[in-house]
Design a protein around this motif. Structure first.
Motif, PDB file in Angstrom:
ATOM      1  N   MET A 109       0.836  -1.207   0.000  1.00  0.00           N
ATOM      2  CA  MET A 109       0.000   0.000   0.000  1.00  0.00           C
ATOM      3  C   MET A 109       0.870   1.256   0.000  1.00  0.00           C
ATOM      4  O   MET A 109       0.790   2.092  -0.870  1.00  0.00           O
ATOM      5  CB  MET A 109      -0.874  -0.032   1.249  1.00  0.00           C
ATOM      6  CG  MET A 109      -1.526   1.280   1.528  1.00  0.00           C
ATOM      7  SD  MET A 109      -3.272   1.103   1.458  1.00  0.00           S
ATOM      8  CE  MET A 109      -3.750   2.614   2.201  1.00  0.00           C
ATOM      9  N   LEU A 110       1.758   1.346   0.979  1.00  0.00           N
ATOM     10  CA  LEU A 110       2.699   2.468   1.018  1.00  0.00           C
ATOM     11  C   LEU A 110       4.100   1.877   1.141  1.00  0.00           C
ATOM     12  O   LEU A 110       4.378   1.106   2.053  1.00  0.00           O
ATOM     13  CB  LEU A 110       2.410   3.370   2.214  1.00  0.00           C
ATOM     14  CG  LEU A 110       3.315   4.598   2.339  1.00  0.00           C
ATOM     15  CD1 LEU A 110       2.930   5.669   1.345  1.00  0.00           C
ATOM     16  CD2 LEU A 110       3.266   5.157   3.754  1.00  0.00           C
ATOM     17  N   GLN A 111       4.942   2.234   0.184  1.00  0.00           N
ATOM     18  CA  GLN A 111       6.304   1.704   0.206  1.00  0.00           C
ATOM     19  C   GLN A 111       7.301   2.827   0.048  1.00  0.00           C
ATOM     20  O   GLN A 111       7.144   3.675  -0.826  1.00  0.00           O
ATOM     21  CB  GLN A 111       6.509   0.738  -0.964  1.00  0.00           C
ATOM     22  CG  GLN A 111       5.842  -0.590  -0.788  1.00  0.00           C
ATOM     23  CD  GLN A 111       5.747  -1.286  -2.122  1.00  0.00           C
ATOM     24  OE1 GLN A 111       5.285  -0.712  -3.095  1.00  0.00           O
ATOM     25  NE2 GLN A 111       6.191  -2.528  -2.156  1.00  0.00           N
ATOM     26  N   ALA A 112       8.310   2.799   0.877  1.00  0.00           N
ATOM     27  CA  ALA A 112       9.381   3.777   0.723  1.00  0.00           C
ATOM     28  C   ALA A 112      10.686   3.067   1.001  1.00  0.00           C
ATOM     29  O   ALA A 112      10.798   2.331   1.987  1.00  0.00           O
ATOM     30  CB  ALA A 112       9.190   4.915   1.707  1.00  0.00           C
ATOM     31  N   THR A 113      11.638   3.268   0.100  1.00  0.00           N
ATOM     32  CA  THR A 113      12.919   2.605   0.312  1.00  0.00           C
ATOM     33  C   THR A 113      14.024   3.635   0.447  1.00  0.00           C
ATOM     34  O   THR A 113      14.038   4.640  -0.253  1.00  0.00           O
ATOM     35  CB  THR A 113      13.265   1.679  -0.868  1.00  0.00           C
ATOM     36  OG1 THR A 113      12.878   2.344  -2.074  1.00  0.00           O
ATOM     37  CG2 THR A 113      12.553   0.356  -0.765  1.00  0.00           C
ATOM     38  N   ASN A 114      14.888   3.352   1.381  1.00  0.00           N
ATOM     39  CA  ASN A 114      16.107   4.135   1.540  1.00  0.00           C
ATOM     40  C   ASN A 114      15.843   5.635   1.700  1.00  0.00           C
ATOM     41  O   ASN A 114      16.375   6.457   0.970  1.00  0.00           O
ATOM     42  CB  ASN A 114      17.027   3.881   0.340  1.00  0.00           C
ATOM     43  CG  ASN A 114      18.453   4.270   0.663  1.00  0.00           C
ATOM     44  OD1 ASN A 114      18.792   4.437   1.837  1.00  0.00           O
ATOM     45  ND2 ASN A 114      19.264   4.426  -0.357  1.00  0.00           N
ATOM     46  N   ILE A 115      14.976   5.993   2.659  1.00  0.00           N
ATOM     47  CA  ILE A 115      14.703   7.401   2.920  1.00  0.00           C
ATOM     48  C   ILE A 115      15.838   7.995   3.737  1.00  0.00           C
ATOM     49  O   ILE A 115      16.198   7.462   4.790  1.00  0.00           O
ATOM     50  CB  ILE A 115      13.411   7.573   3.727  1.00  0.00           C
ATOM     51  CG1 ILE A 115      12.222   7.060   2.931  1.00  0.00           C
ATOM     52  CG2 ILE A 115      13.193   9.027   4.106  1.00  0.00           C
ATOM     53  CD1 ILE A 115      10.949   7.114   3.696  1.00  0.00           C
ATOM     54  N   SER A 116      16.393   9.080   3.243  1.00  0.00           N
ATOM     55  CA  SER A 116      17.362   9.837   4.028  1.00  0.00           C
ATOM     56  C   SER A 116      16.948  11.289   3.984  1.00  0.00           C
ATOM     57  O   SER A 116      16.388  11.752   2.996  1.00  0.00           O
ATOM     58  CB  SER A 116      18.762   9.688   3.454  1.00  0.00           C
ATOM     59  OG  SER A 116      19.151   8.339   3.543  1.00  0.00           O
ATOM     60  N   TYR A 117      17.198  11.979   5.056  1.00  0.00           N
ATOM     61  CA  TYR A 117      16.838  13.391   5.076  1.00  0.00           C
ATOM     62  C   TYR A 117      17.830  14.149   5.944  1.00  0.00           C
ATOM     63  O   TYR A 117      18.192  13.700   7.034  1.00  0.00           O
ATOM     64  CB  TYR A 117      15.425  13.577   5.628  1.00  0.00           C
ATOM     65  CG  TYR A 117      14.961  15.004   5.578  1.00  0.00           C
ATOM     66  CD1 TYR A 117      14.453  15.543   4.399  1.00  0.00           C
ATOM     67  CD2 TYR A 117      15.051  15.819   6.703  1.00  0.00           C
ATOM     68  CE1 TYR A 117      14.059  16.863   4.339  1.00  0.00           C
ATOM     69  CE2 TYR A 117      14.654  17.141   6.649  1.00  0.00           C
ATOM     70  CZ  TYR A 117      14.158  17.647   5.469  1.00  0.00           C
ATOM     71  OH  TYR A 117      13.764  18.964   5.413  1.00  0.00           O
ATOM     72  N   ALA A 118      18.306  15.250   5.431  1.00  0.00           N
ATOM     73  CA  ALA A 118      19.251  16.053   6.198  1.00  0.00           C
ATOM     74  C   ALA A 118      18.823  17.507   6.169  1.00  0.00           C
ATOM     75  O   ALA A 118      18.340  18.004   5.154  1.00  0.00           O
ATOM     76  CB  ALA A 118      20.654  15.917   5.616  1.00  0.00           C
ATOM     77  N   HIS A 119      18.961  18.156   7.309  1.00  0.00           N
ATOM     78  CA  HIS A 119      18.700  19.583   7.378  1.00  0.00           C
ATOM     79  C   HIS A 119      20.042  20.272   7.520  1.00  0.00           C
ATOM     80  O   HIS A 119      20.769  20.050   8.473  1.00  0.00           O
ATOM     81  CB  HIS A 119      17.800  19.896   8.578  1.00  0.00           C
ATOM     82  CG  HIS A 119      17.417  21.336   8.654  1.00  0.00           C
ATOM     83  ND1 HIS A 119      16.581  21.921   7.732  1.00  0.00           N
ATOM     84  CD2 HIS A 119      17.764  22.297   9.531  1.00  0.00           C
ATOM     85  CE1 HIS A 119      16.439  23.199   8.053  1.00  0.00           C
ATOM     86  NE2 HIS A 119      17.133  23.447   9.123  1.00  0.00           N
ATOM     87  N   ARG A 120      20.363  21.130   6.563  1.00  0.00           N
ATOM     88  CA  ARG A 120      21.730  21.667   6.456  1.00  0.00           C
ATOM     89  C   ARG A 120      22.696  20.470   6.427  1.00  0.00           C
ATOM     90  O   ARG A 120      22.510  19.568   5.647  1.00  0.00           O
ATOM     91  CB  ARG A 120      22.043  22.620   7.621  1.00  0.00           C
ATOM     92  CG  ARG A 120      21.002  23.708   7.772  1.00  0.00           C
ATOM     93  CD  ARG A 120      21.561  25.077   7.417  1.00  0.00           C
ATOM     94  NE  ARG A 120      20.479  25.979   7.024  1.00  0.00           N
ATOM     95  CZ  ARG A 120      19.820  26.777   7.866  1.00  0.00           C
ATOM     96  NH1 ARG A 120      20.161  26.848   9.129  1.00  0.00           N
ATOM     97  NH2 ARG A 120      18.862  27.563   7.436  1.00  0.00           N
ATOM     98  N   ARG A 121      23.675  20.422   7.352  1.00  0.00           N
ATOM     99  CA  ARG A 121      24.584  19.278   7.312  1.00  0.00           C
ATOM    100  C   ARG A 121      24.227  18.245   8.370  1.00  0.00           C
ATOM    101  O   ARG A 121      24.994  17.343   8.677  1.00  0.00           O
ATOM    102  CB  ARG A 121      26.031  19.756   7.484  1.00  0.00           C
ATOM    103  CG  ARG A 121      26.786  19.759   6.159  1.00  0.00           C
ATOM    104  CD  ARG A 121      28.169  20.341   6.357  1.00  0.00           C
ATOM    105  NE  ARG A 121      28.091  21.741   6.734  1.00  0.00           N
ATOM    106  CZ  ARG A 121      29.079  22.392   7.347  1.00  0.00           C
ATOM    107  NH1 ARG A 121      30.177  21.785   7.656  1.00  0.00           N
ATOM    108  NH2 ARG A 121      28.938  23.675   7.633  1.00  0.00           N
ATOM    109  N   PHE A 122      23.034  18.415   8.948  1.00  0.00           N
ATOM    110  CA  PHE A 122      22.623  17.594  10.079  1.00  0.00           C
ATOM    111  C   PHE A 122      21.742  16.454   9.590  1.00  0.00           C
ATOM    112  O   PHE A 122      20.655  16.680   9.082  1.00  0.00           O
ATOM    113  CB  PHE A 122      21.845  18.498  11.024  1.00  0.00           C
ATOM    114  CG  PHE A 122      22.068  18.181  12.464  1.00  0.00           C
ATOM    115  CD1 PHE A 122      23.299  18.451  13.064  1.00  0.00           C
ATOM    116  CD2 PHE A 122      21.057  17.626  13.216  1.00  0.00           C
ATOM    117  CE1 PHE A 122      23.498  18.165  14.405  1.00  0.00           C
ATOM    118  CE2 PHE A 122      21.264  17.340  14.556  1.00  0.00           C
ATOM    119  CZ  PHE A 122      22.484  17.619  15.152  1.00  0.00           C
ATOM    120  N   THR A 123      22.212  15.227   9.738  1.00  0.00           N
ATOM    121  CA  THR A 123      21.419  14.097   9.262  1.00  0.00           C
ATOM    122  C   THR A 123      20.273  13.824  10.228  1.00  0.00           C
ATOM    123  O   THR A 123      20.486  13.670  11.433  1.00  0.00           O
ATOM    124  CB  THR A 123      22.291  12.840   9.155  1.00  0.00           C
ATOM    125  OG1 THR A 123      23.437  13.177   8.380  1.00  0.00           O
ATOM    126  CG2 THR A 123      21.528  11.713   8.500  1.00  0.00           C
TER     127      THR A 123
END
Lengths: 344, 258
Positions: free
Chosen positions: B1-15
């Motif tokens: 139904m909902l699939q997400a692979t390998n989500i990464s998120y960074a704000h400025r240089r902050f992971t």
């Protein structure tokens, strides 16, 4: 709710029509004892029952002036309402954000520098050149203010108002410079801009304004729901299927167009975009679905009454209309400030 | 139904998030838990398509969010956000009606009015319908927005998806349980819910699956009985705890500080 909106609109239109007739008959020049119908059928059939001076006053002075008052009042009120929805603040109006100043600045530059090329282009293009320049000024200011005051969909109200102050200050400085360098007839034009007046109304200006208003309203008037949803915050509005970015772009461009054209033709008539939504909000709360279409009519009502008063109260002289609207608007500005004291 | 692979998120240089894979199925109630700053709300935002262009596309019902029609998508998914606007000068009824905006153009239909009424009764704000939204308390405002989200998904579409970011903040015990029961009923009809919660015991009681996050990474993602073990929880929260079976319903019961 919808039926009520229709009823309110109908009543407002009736009031506007009555005002227009009253405005037509008031003024220094008094028509001979003709009824409304007689005058118009006389002009229509051209049977000689209406003499040339009456015809001139009616067709070339009063009617275009009334039409322009209606169009500009409406355009300014709708611009103010849309901007308030977008910035989510009742103080976001074309004049307080400096958009009016930006537009009149560009218009003034066009008047002074444009005099060199003016003799070579037809009259219709003068007006469009002026309105295009005023539109550009309005658009640039609006984008500037939005960029400065809004980050991540949240508007800092203090930054918003201060950038408006800064832009208005630049406008004043350049205006002062232009006045210093201007020739006599340009000077008269410039003073007229600063004070704002509908006295320069012509049918060509009305036609251009009508076109602008028509285009803008066809897209903006139905955005009441979207503006309501944007009170939730831009992300939540997006979850409701509202294309927030697209709507914001439309509002920016179309209000710049309306404000720019209004300023080009009538100068800076301030506070209309503040007064009308404020009064409507008192009655209908912040439901943009209702106040946006009503603002279109009530802006016209306000402007038309203010203009009729301005040209009759000190007859045969004329009070600048901007003085009247400022007298109404400034106290309302203060009232909103006091109310929002906590959030500032 | 909902699939997400390998989500990464960074704000400025902050992971904030790193290499997260999620898959949620029909009828599943997924609860995301974790200590402060684990990236729970950010993950929910990314999954709900709030961040714009992410690194990897998120697939909802076999389509990426970009391929969905805006209005159609609003009929299929909704989100309850944590930071609700404090200033909306409208009546409660009008705010809940916003949930029906994807369904009508100018005038609300009778179905919209009914959906608003039903949603307000579900979250117990019907008696406040005529009140000014701005005059409500924090918990009441919260329930108004929950009603708005419920009204938005009140339709005939199968397999809807709702995101809830800490929906129980400011709510008293009665309303916490009422809301969770409502959401549980919603998922039992084949819909899906992804929810961020702070209360581990409520998560253990209501969740089908639990995702435990720490510092932007998944520590555990499984049924509550597997995720809530003494070692994992005391280590992730950096606080001692005991876990035993809840004497009433046999769900894991987490007792901190022991």
């Amino acid at each position: 709710m919808q039926n009520k909106l229709f009823l309110y609109l109908l009543l407002s239109f009736a009031l506007l029509a009555g005002l227009a007739v009253w405005s037509l008959y008031s003024g220094v020049f008094v028509f001979e004892k003709h009824s409304f119908l007689e005058i118009f059928s006389g002009i229509w059939t051209n049977d000689g029952s209406i003499d040339a001076s009456e015809r001139f006053v009616l067709m070339d002075l009063r009617l275009p002036r009334i039409a322009m008052g209606i169009l500009i009042g409406s355009a300014l009120a709708v611009s103010g309402t849309c901007l308030q929805g977008m910035f989510r603040n009742p103080l976001a109006t074309p004049d307080l954000l400096g958009i009016t100043a930006g537009a009149s600045l560009f218009a003034a530059v066009t008047i002074v520098l444009g005099s060199y090329i003016k003799p070579y282009i037809p009259e219709a293009l003068h007006y469009s050149l002026l309105s295009v320049m005023a539109f550009a000024g309005a658009l640039i200011t609006m984008i500037l203010v939005y960029r400065i005051s809004t980050q991540g969909g949240r508007t800092n109200i203090v930054m918003m108002l201060l950038s408006g102050v800064a832009i208005t200050a630049i406008g004043f400085a350049v205006m002062g410079l232009l006045i210093y360098f201007a020739k006599d007839d340009e000077l008269r034009d410039l003073t007229f801009w600063n004070l704002g007046s509908l006295a320069g109304a012509t049918w060509i200006k009305c036609a251009i304004l009508a076109l602008v208003v028509l285009v803008a309203y066809s897209m903006l008037i139905k955005k009441g729901k979207a503006l309501n949803a944007m009170m939730l915050g831009e992300r939540d509005a997006q979850h409701l299927g509202i294309p927030v970015e697209r709507i914001k772009k439309q509002i920016v461009v179309l209000t710049a167009l309306m404000v720019g054209t209004s300023v080009a033709f009538a100068g800076t008539i301030s506070f209309v975009g503040l007064i009308v939504p404020y009064i409507l909000r008192l009655i209908f709360k912040s439901n943009y679905h209702i106040i946006l279409p009503l603002a279109a009519v009530w802006g016209a009502i306000l402007m038309l009454s203010a203009d009729t008063i301005s040209r009759t109260v000190a007859a045969p002289g004329e009070l600048p209309i901007g003085v009247l609207t400022a007298f109404m608007g400034a106290p309302i500005f203060m009232m909103i400030l006091i109310r929002n004291r906590k959030q500032m | 139904m909902l699939q997400a692979t390998n989500i990464s998120y960074a704000h400025r240089r902050f992971t904030i998030l790193e290499g997260i894979n999620v898959e949620v199925n029909h009828g599943e109630l997924l609860v995301i838990v974790g200590p402060n700053g684990a990236g729970k709300s950010t993950l929910l935002s990314v999954l709900a398509n709030e961040m714009g262009k992410g690194s990897e596309p998120i697939i909802f019902k076999k389509k990426t969010f970009k391929d969905w029609d805006e209005r159609e998508l609003a009929h299929n998914k909704a989100k309850f956000s944590q930071s609700n606007s404090p200033d909306i000068p409208l009546s409660v009824k009008d705010v809940v009606m916003m949930g029906r905006y994807p369904y009508f153009n100018a005038t609300p239909h009778q179905t919209d009015i009914d959906a608003v009424q039903a949603a307000m009764e579900e979250t117990d704000v019907a008696p406040l319908a005529g009140r000014e939204y701005n005059s409500l308390s924090g918990g009441e405002k919260q329930r108004v927005h929950l009603a708005r989200v419920l009204a938005q998904l009140d339709n005939d579409v199968d397999n809807k998806l709702v995101f809830l970011d800490e929906p129980l903040n400011n709510l008293d015990v009665l309303h916490q349980h009422r809301i969770l029961h409502t959401i549980k009923k919603f998922t039992q009809r084949g819909n899906t819910a992804v929810m961020v919660l702070h209360d581990l015991n409520l998560a253990a009681q209501f969740a089908d699956t639990v995702m435990l996050l720490k510092k932007g990474r998944i520590v555990a993602h499984d049924v509550p009985g597997e995720v809530f073990t003494r070692e994992t929880i005391s280590q992730v929260y950096n606080f001692p705890c005991t876990i035993c079976a809840n004497p009433v319903n046999q769900n894991p019961l987490i007792i901190f500080g022991t």
